[in-house]
Design an enzyme around this catalytic site. Structure first.
Site, PDB file in Angstrom:
ATOM      1  N   SER A 403       0.140  -8.316  -1.255  1.00 47.90           N
ATOM      2  CA  SER A 403      -0.924  -7.385  -1.553  1.00 47.90           C
ATOM      3  C   SER A 403      -1.816  -7.845  -2.501  1.00 47.90           C
ATOM      4  O   SER A 403      -2.808  -7.411  -2.723  1.00 47.90           O
ATOM      5  CB  SER A 403      -0.179  -5.951  -1.986  1.00 47.90           C
ATOM      6  OG  SER A 403       0.603  -6.220  -2.788  1.00 47.90           O
ATOM      7  N   HIS A 424      -1.302  -6.989   5.739  1.00 50.14           N
ATOM      8  CA  HIS A 424      -0.971  -6.148   4.357  1.00 50.14           C
ATOM      9  C   HIS A 424      -0.535  -4.616   4.970  1.00 50.14           C
ATOM     10  O   HIS A 424      -1.454  -3.804   5.433  1.00 50.14           O
ATOM     11  CB  HIS A 424      -2.171  -6.274   3.457  1.00 50.14           C
ATOM     12  CG  HIS A 424      -1.701  -5.523   2.136  1.00 50.14           C
ATOM     13  ND1 HIS A 424      -2.687  -4.922   1.419  1.00 50.14           N
ATOM     14  CD2 HIS A 424      -0.688  -5.042   1.679  1.00 50.14           C
ATOM     15  CE1 HIS A 424      -2.461  -4.196   0.444  1.00 50.14           C
ATOM     16  NE2 HIS A 424      -0.898  -4.510   0.685  1.00 50.14           N
ATOM     17  N   GLU A 436      -4.252  -4.065   6.414  1.00 43.60           N
ATOM     18  CA  GLU A 436      -5.280  -4.906   6.166  1.00 43.60           C
ATOM     19  C   GLU A 436      -5.011  -6.081   6.889  1.00 43.60           C
ATOM     20  O   GLU A 436      -3.915  -6.694   6.625  1.00 43.60           O
ATOM     21  CB  GLU A 436      -5.335  -4.943   4.794  1.00 43.60           C
ATOM     22  CG  GLU A 436      -6.411  -4.011   4.039  1.00 43.60           C
ATOM     23  CD  GLU A 436      -6.584  -3.882   2.639  1.00 43.60           C
ATOM     24  OE1 GLU A 436      -7.341  -3.443   2.031  1.00 43.60           O
ATOM     25  OE2 GLU A 436      -5.531  -4.569   1.889  1.00 43.60           O
ATOM     26  N   ASN A 474      -6.692  -2.209  -2.544  1.00 43.00           N
ATOM     27  CA  ASN A 474      -6.278  -2.373  -4.033  1.00 43.00           C
ATOM     28  C   ASN A 474      -7.138  -2.632  -5.043  1.00 43.00           C
ATOM     29  O   ASN A 474      -7.171  -2.240  -6.289  1.00 43.00           O
ATOM     30  CB  ASN A 474      -4.980  -3.429  -4.311  1.00 43.00           C
ATOM     31  CG  ASN A 474      -3.826  -2.675  -3.617  1.00 43.00           C
ATOM     32  OD1 ASN A 474      -3.834  -1.558  -3.664  1.00 43.00           O
ATOM     33  ND2 ASN A 474      -2.782  -3.514  -3.244  1.00 43.00           N
TER      34      ASN A 474
END
Ligand code: 3H9
Length: 647
Positions: A403, A424, A436, A474
């Site tokens: 991540s 991800h 992702e 993120n």
């Protein structure tokens, strides 16, 4: 060629709607149905009419693409009424799904039959509207108020079996649906016809029922479910015509609302996501057998997700004990599904039988795809990929679930990085919809396409992300949290910030969410980067972690928690720790707070777009909605910001 055609079998006229992909009710369909009802009424050779659809489904609803434009006659409620008033009984033969306007048309028919796998429902609330062609008026007359409330406020369809039990349909046809529908129609002609649905009485319910239903509908967090309930309530107390007028007005008002526009945008973005233009003609590689390295929370979640999608899974762990723990985590997930009535005990056994475990990488030799989900540490990951290089088939796809790390630093451990991909997943991976997909520059097109194909198979929403710290989601999260800390520094109370974001539609505010997930993970990342020379100013979160406040798991983070209680309580210890950082600026109201935070998310999204890390604003919105709890009826930060600019 017209979307509607008619042919005859004896005294039965068979009307076929063929409007791919899902037989949505467009202006042409509405006009065609009225014209056919007129024509068949006058045809003395016709005793009954069967309405059937070509392709994968019965009518999936009104054509959502027309919703941004002014309504055009004939309106759907009038079409439904016209069918109901036909001189010959119409029978809806339902396969696939009869949804929204499709179900409303079926209610205009005198009878409804369906095949076993069909579904029936009123999903309008998921588009921010309510049924607009008698769904809230005929349904309670057809099936009772309670079932109508459930259908219209939840938006969830019911199976043919459930629909039969609640009187929504008249028969489940075994075998050929059309033949069954024709036989049903001819048999029905031997008996007096039932009343049209609009002429049936509607039950009334007491105030306690409506209050309870209102509480339930309010949980969705946006207007449409409450309005659907309100419309059914009105229908239970007024004449059919009054109720129709009320429903129509509510439908039109909501159709023009910001929430409906947002939910429509999400609807189309979700459908476009699995088929991005960049690999239109590329065939994905097969992925029937999946290897997963690491049986921790993430690895086990990915395993459960793959097993549920019918894939074979080989789980790799470093020793038998860790393997047993991974297996138990998967078992627990399925046991939970049994408890919730989503899986049978036999179903669980079948899924578990497709899971094998090993401590030997050689057992990955037959896998088409291997997903690494081990500790987030570059040397550990590189080591895993070196082993995968030795043991996996040369055409197997090798993916990392990192991540935060740079996928290029991981892929360079391989001899051939063209088979490498970042996948991800979000925790819990068996629940969260977002995936992702992060290619490295060498990733082959068919490997990238395989990531999207896997997402589709797992029922996930895939979004391609470029390489940067935190990818799309993120990275925005970091900005969001930083802005929330800025507000705290400006003197806004932590609890007020969380409350404002809950008011905006998030299930949790930014600080409550950090307390739940733990403050230490991001802290350790920052510390790691600092150790490598990065200049990262001390955050408020750092101050808390340094004094032992890591969140709920340490008994306190941004808030205090009483023993065994997850209720966040504002903390005087936190106020003391942060006092030197806080200046007392002007107070903000909840809308101003949420505006600041969502604008910060959108600004980061803009940067991500400019850098080409995301391909479209709607991809960013999907990431936020499916990975970070952004309220879908606000459309995502990018849609929200654009809507603000337009208004
Ligand atoms: C309504 O009915 C209001 C009325 O009460 C009152 C009116 C006055 N319109 O989902 P898929 C497209 S509101 C236009 O991948 P699946 C979709 O965009 C409506 N287009 O297929 C996609 O296009 P493309 C209430 C629609 O097999 C393609 O069809 N109804 C519509 O996985 C395939 O879609 C709903 O909310 C539409 N209504 O699932 C039902 N629906 O290929 C919404 C789909 O160009 N639809 N498209 O990307 C569904 O739930 C699913 O499509 C369905 C099929 C279960 C039917």
């Amino acid at each position: 060629m017209s979307v509607l055609s008619v042919r005859y079998q004896g005294e039965t006229a068979i009307v076929t709607l063929d409007n791919p992909p899902v037989n949505a009710v467009s202006e042409e369909v509405r006009k065609g149905l009225v014209a056919l009802a007129d024509k068949l009424d006058e045809d003395n050779g016709v005793a009954a009419v069967v309405l059937t659809c070509a392709g994968r489904t019965f009518i999936a609803g009104a054509d959502v693409r027309e919703f941004g434009k002014p309504p055009v006659e004939p309106h759907l409620p009038d079409v439904v009424t016209r069918l109901e008033q036909a001189k010959k009984p119409w029978v809806a033969a339902i396969h696939g799904a009869a949804l929204g306007g499709g179900f409303e048309i079926a209610m205009g028919c005198r009878f409804r039959v369906a095949d076993r796998s069909a579904k029936v429902g009123l999903p309008e609330v998921t588009l921010g509207i309510i049924p607009g062609a008698s769904g809230t008026v005929r349904t309670p007359r057809l099936t009772g108020v309670e079932a109508a409330v459930e259908l219209a406020t939840s938006g969830k369809p019911v199976s043919a079996h459930q629909a039969l039990q609640s009187g929504v349909i008249d028969k489940v046809v075994e075998g050929d649906l059309l033949e069954g529908a024709i036989a049903f129609a001819l048999e029905a002609l031997n008996h007096p016809l039932p009343q049209p649905v609009s002429a049936r009485p509607v039950e009334t319910r007491d105030e306690a029922f409506w209050e309870k239903a209102k509480k339930q509908a309010a949980r969705a967090g946006y207007q449409a479910p409450l309005s659907a309930l309100d419309s059914i309530r009105f229908a239970s107390r007024h004449s059919f015509d009054e109720a129709m007028a009320y429903e129509r007005q509510t439908f039109l008002d909501l159709r023009a609302s910001d929430e409906a526009a947002a939910l429509r945008a999400v609807f189309f973005a979700e459908r476009a996501a699995p088929r991005p233009a960049f690999f239109k003609d590329t065939k994905p590689r097969p992925a029937a057998r999946v290897g997963i390295v690491g049986g921790g929370t993430m690895g086990a979640g990915i395993a459960s997700s793959c097993l549920s999608a019918g894939l074979n899974v080989v789980l790799i762990e470093r020793d038998d004990e860790a393997l047993a723990r991974g297996r138990q985590t998967v078992e627990r997930t399925f046991a939970g599904a049994i408890k919730r009535g989503k899986l049978s005990a036999e179903g669980k056994d079948t899924l578990m039988s497709a899971l094998s475990g090993s401590t030997d990488y050689a057992d990955l030799g037959r896998c088409d795809l291997v997903i690494e989900a081990v500790f987030e540490e570059i040397s550990v990951k590189r080591d895993v990929f070196k082993k995968l290089d030795r043991h996996c088939r040369p055409d197997a796809i090798l993916a990392t679930n990192t991540s935060y790390l740079d996928p290029r630093e991981i892929s360079s451990a391989l001899k051939d990085s063209s088979r490498f991909l970042g996948l991800h997943f979000f925790s819990p991976a068996n629940v969260m919809k977002l995936l992702e997909i992060v290619p490295v520059p060498e990733t082959a097109d068919d490997v990238l396409a395989s990531g999207f194909a896997l997402a589709k198979q797992l029922g996930k929403v895939p979004v391609r992300a470029g390489i940067c710290e935190g990818f799309i989601g993120n990275r925005i999260l970091k900005r969001y949290r930083a802005e929330a800390e800025t507000l705290v520094r400006e003197g806004i109370a932590i609890a007020d910030i969380d409350a404002a974001m809950r008011g905006f539609g998030f299930k949790m505010g930014p600080f409550e969410a950090q307390d739940l997930g733990g403050l230490d993970i991001a802290f350790l990342q920052r510390e790691g980067a600092r150790a490598e020379g990065a200049v990262i100013p001390e955050t408020l979160g750092d101050i808390l972690v340094r004094s032992g406040r890591k969140g709920q798991k340490s008994g306190g983070g941004w808030y205090d928690y009483a023993d065994g209680d997850r209720t966040p309580r504002p903390s005087s210890a936190v106020s003391d720790l942060l006092a030197a950082q806080v200046t007392n600026g002007p107070q903000l109201d909840p809308e101003e707070i949420s505006e600041r935070l969502v604008r910060a998310m959108a600004a980061e999204g803009e940067a991500i777009l400019t850098e080409g890390v995301a391909h479209s604003a709607s991809d960013i919105d999907l990431v936020e909605i499916h990975g970070y709890g952004f309220p879908r009826w606000k459309g995502g930060p990018m849609f929200w910001k654009d809507q603000r600019l337009r208004s």
